[in-house]
Write an enzyme that holds these catalytic residues in place. Structure first.
Site, PDB file in Angstrom:
ATOM      1  N   GLU A 158     -11.146   0.491  -8.916  1.00  0.00           N
ATOM      2  CA  GLU A 158     -11.997   0.116  -7.782  1.00  0.00           C
ATOM      3  C   GLU A 158     -13.362   0.781  -7.934  1.00  0.00           C
ATOM      4  O   GLU A 158     -13.439   1.999  -8.118  1.00  0.00           O
ATOM      5  CB  GLU A 158     -11.372   0.585  -6.467  1.00  0.00           C
ATOM      6  CG  GLU A 158      -9.873   0.350  -6.357  1.00  0.00           C
ATOM      7  CD  GLU A 158      -9.495  -1.067  -5.986  1.00  0.00           C
ATOM      8  OE1 GLU A 158      -8.921  -1.748  -6.850  1.00  0.00           O
ATOM      9  OE2 GLU A 158      -9.784  -1.481  -4.853  1.00  0.00           O
ATOM     10  N   HIS A 177     -12.572  -4.214   3.850  1.00  0.00           N
ATOM     11  CA  HIS A 177     -11.159  -4.159   4.255  1.00  0.00           C
ATOM     12  C   HIS A 177     -11.088  -4.298   5.763  1.00  0.00           C
ATOM     13  O   HIS A 177     -11.858  -3.674   6.484  1.00  0.00           O
ATOM     14  CB  HIS A 177     -10.533  -2.821   3.843  1.00  0.00           C
ATOM     15  CG  HIS A 177     -10.008  -2.826   2.448  1.00  0.00           C
ATOM     16  ND1 HIS A 177     -10.241  -1.802   1.570  1.00  0.00           N
ATOM     17  CD2 HIS A 177      -9.246  -3.738   1.780  1.00  0.00           C
ATOM     18  CE1 HIS A 177      -9.642  -2.080   0.420  1.00  0.00           C
ATOM     19  NE2 HIS A 177      -9.040  -3.243   0.517  1.00  0.00           N
ATOM     20  N   GLY A 178     -10.134  -5.105   6.233  1.00  0.00           N
ATOM     21  CA  GLY A 178     -10.003  -5.340   7.667  1.00  0.00           C
ATOM     22  C   GLY A 178     -10.827  -6.555   8.054  1.00  0.00           C
ATOM     23  O   GLY A 178     -11.513  -7.158   7.216  1.00  0.00           O
ATOM     24  N   HIS A 208     -10.881  -7.905  -2.852  1.00  0.00           N
ATOM     25  CA  HIS A 208     -10.124  -7.266  -1.770  1.00  0.00           C
ATOM     26  C   HIS A 208     -10.751  -7.649  -0.435  1.00  0.00           C
ATOM     27  O   HIS A 208     -11.870  -8.157  -0.371  1.00  0.00           O
ATOM     28  CB  HIS A 208     -10.165  -5.736  -1.941  1.00  0.00           C
ATOM     29  CG  HIS A 208      -9.205  -5.265  -2.986  1.00  0.00           C
ATOM     30  ND1 HIS A 208      -8.032  -4.618  -2.678  1.00  0.00           N
ATOM     31  CD2 HIS A 208      -9.232  -5.368  -4.330  1.00  0.00           C
ATOM     32  CE1 HIS A 208      -7.392  -4.345  -3.792  1.00  0.00           C
ATOM     33  NE2 HIS A 208      -8.100  -4.782  -4.817  1.00  0.00           N
ATOM     34  N   GLY A 209      -9.996  -7.328   0.629  1.00  0.00           N
ATOM     35  CA  GLY A 209     -10.542  -7.547   1.962  1.00  0.00           C
ATOM     36  C   GLY A 209     -10.742  -9.014   2.281  1.00  0.00           C
ATOM     37  O   GLY A 209     -11.719  -9.380   2.934  1.00  0.00           O
ATOM     38  N   GLY A 210      -9.824  -9.862   1.844  1.00  0.00           N
ATOM     39  CA  GLY A 210     -10.009 -11.312   2.003  1.00  0.00           C
ATOM     40  C   GLY A 210      -9.907 -11.831   3.433  1.00  0.00           C
ATOM     41  O   GLY A 210     -10.374 -12.938   3.710  1.00  0.00           O
ATOM     42  N   ASP A 213      -0.425  -1.424  -4.375  1.00  0.00           N
ATOM     43  CA  ASP A 213      -1.786  -1.580  -3.858  1.00  0.00           C
ATOM     44  C   ASP A 213      -2.389  -0.192  -3.589  1.00  0.00           C
ATOM     45  O   ASP A 213      -1.650   0.799  -3.468  1.00  0.00           O
ATOM     46  CB  ASP A 213      -1.700  -2.415  -2.565  1.00  0.00           C
ATOM     47  CG  ASP A 213      -2.985  -3.158  -2.265  1.00  0.00           C
ATOM     48  OD1 ASP A 213      -3.879  -3.157  -3.116  1.00  0.00           O
ATOM     49  OD2 ASP A 213      -3.087  -3.753  -1.167  1.00  0.00           O
ATOM     50  N   THR A 224      -4.830  -8.225   6.618  1.00  0.00           N
ATOM     51  CA  THR A 224      -5.010  -8.205   8.074  1.00  0.00           C
ATOM     52  C   THR A 224      -4.599  -9.518   8.733  1.00  0.00           C
ATOM     53  O   THR A 224      -3.896  -9.516   9.753  1.00  0.00           O
ATOM     54  CB  THR A 224      -6.484  -7.902   8.435  1.00  0.00           C
ATOM     55  OG1 THR A 224      -6.892  -6.727   7.733  1.00  0.00           O
ATOM     56  CG2 THR A 224      -6.642  -7.661   9.928  1.00  0.00           C
ATOM     57  N   SER A 266       0.856  -1.181   0.000  1.00  0.00           N
ATOM     58  CA  SER A 266       0.000   0.000   0.000  1.00  0.00           C
ATOM     59  C   SER A 266       0.896   1.236   0.000  1.00  0.00           C
ATOM     60  O   SER A 266       2.127   1.119   0.107  1.00  0.00           O
ATOM     61  CB  SER A 266      -0.858   0.008   1.264  1.00  0.00           C
ATOM     62  OG  SER A 266       0.001   0.152   2.395  1.00  0.00           O
TER      63      SER A 266
END
Ligand code: G3H
Ligand code: ZN
Length: 288
Positions: free
Chosen positions: A134, A185-186, A215-217, A80, A240, A48
């Site tokens: 996105e 995300h998170g 995203h946010g897997g 990212d 995360t 990121s």
């Protein structure tokens, strides 16, 4: 070595997904790379804006290239969530394999504009670079969450629509799209995030005709991943859970060996904990 684009197309054809893992340090780079090498699957290392500021933009490129060469394995580097054109240019110029222009928080017109400009710049400099856009806000932080992030809605009417996605892809010329399909995300405290909307993933894939990125897997179930990949997810992002694995292993190491001062000894178990997690995810994403 094949290009990232070729690996993405291959993954789609095989109905598997390429794992994308964020790193903040050298330990992360080795953990992700060795996991992929052990399982003989391609992998993407993501950084990121904050992660690449910490590691260094040119330095991240150099680290990943040198590991890729040493292991003789397809390990790609992604810029990212990039929020400005200046930072897109920086990553493109540094030789990243892919870049994400993240205008998800902007209004539709602004997102379209910045995404289009990012594609134009990236492709004018490197025809092989992949640009991801996105559409749909899913939050911005890879951390443990008390609640769904403000401004994120996972009800069906708030998800990215197939029609909007198709228009966005056509207008911008992006190679890959990250939609909002119930993902966040998170990771919620307790480790279980809302379910993904598999039907919407299938509709968006059919309407756009390009590979989709989830995203946010962190916090999503194995069953959801399997179905999402079946329906057109070609890349899955995890951050995360990797950060938690690193933090927990480091904490334990320091507690168990309070007199140890050698960083290379202290960092061994956090590295192995991350590697184990990456291997588990790669097995799932690649049907191994
Ligand atoms: O781009 C990074 C990812 O989307 C990570 O999301 O922290 O929820 O795994 P996560
Ligand atoms: Zn993400």
């Amino acid at each position: 070595m094949k290009t990232l684009h070729e690996y993405v197309i291959e993954a789609e054809a095989k109905k598997v997904a390429i794992g994308h893992f964020n790193i903040s340090n050298m330990e992360g780079a080795w953990a992700v790379s060795r996991a992929a090498k052990n399982l003989n699957v391609p992998v993407i290392i993501g950084v990121s804006e904050g992660e690449r500021d910490f590691l260094g933009v040119a330095q991240t490129r150099a680290i990943v290239s040198s590991i890729q060469k040493e292991l003789d394995h397809p390990i790609f580097l992604n810029a990212d969530h990039t929020y400005s054109l200046d930072r897109v240019k920086e990553a493109v110029d540094a030789g990243f394999d892919s870049v994400i222009i993240d205008g998800a928080k902007l209004n539709a017109e602004e997102n379209l504009k910045i995404t289009k400009e990012a594609v134009q710049y990236a492709k004018s400099k490197n025809i092989n670079i992949l640009v991801e856009g996105e559409l749909g806000y899913i939050g911005q932080s890879s951390k443990i969450l008390d609640a769904i992030p403000e401004g994120v809605f996972t009800d069906v009417d708030s998800l990215t629509s197939a029609q909007n996605a198709a228009e966005f892809v056509k207008e911008t010329g992006i190679d890959m799209l990250a939609p909002a399909v119930g993902n966040i995300h998170g990771m919620l405290k307790g480790g279980v995030d809302p379910n993904l909307n598999i039907k919407r993933i299938a509709e968006i894939r059919a309407a756009t005709g390009i590979p989709l990125v989830l995203h946010g897997g962190s916090g999503n179930s194995a069953e959801d991943f399997v179905q999402a990949i079946e329906m057109g997810i070609a890349i899955v992002h995890i951050n995360t859970e990797l950060r938690v694995a690193f933090r927990d292993a480091l904490k334990k190491e320091l507690q168990d060996n309070p007199d140890e001062v050698a960083p290379y000894k202290i960092m061994k178990s956090p590295l192995l904990a991350m590697q184990k997690l990456v291997e588990d995810k790669l097995k799932l994403f690649n049907k191994l």
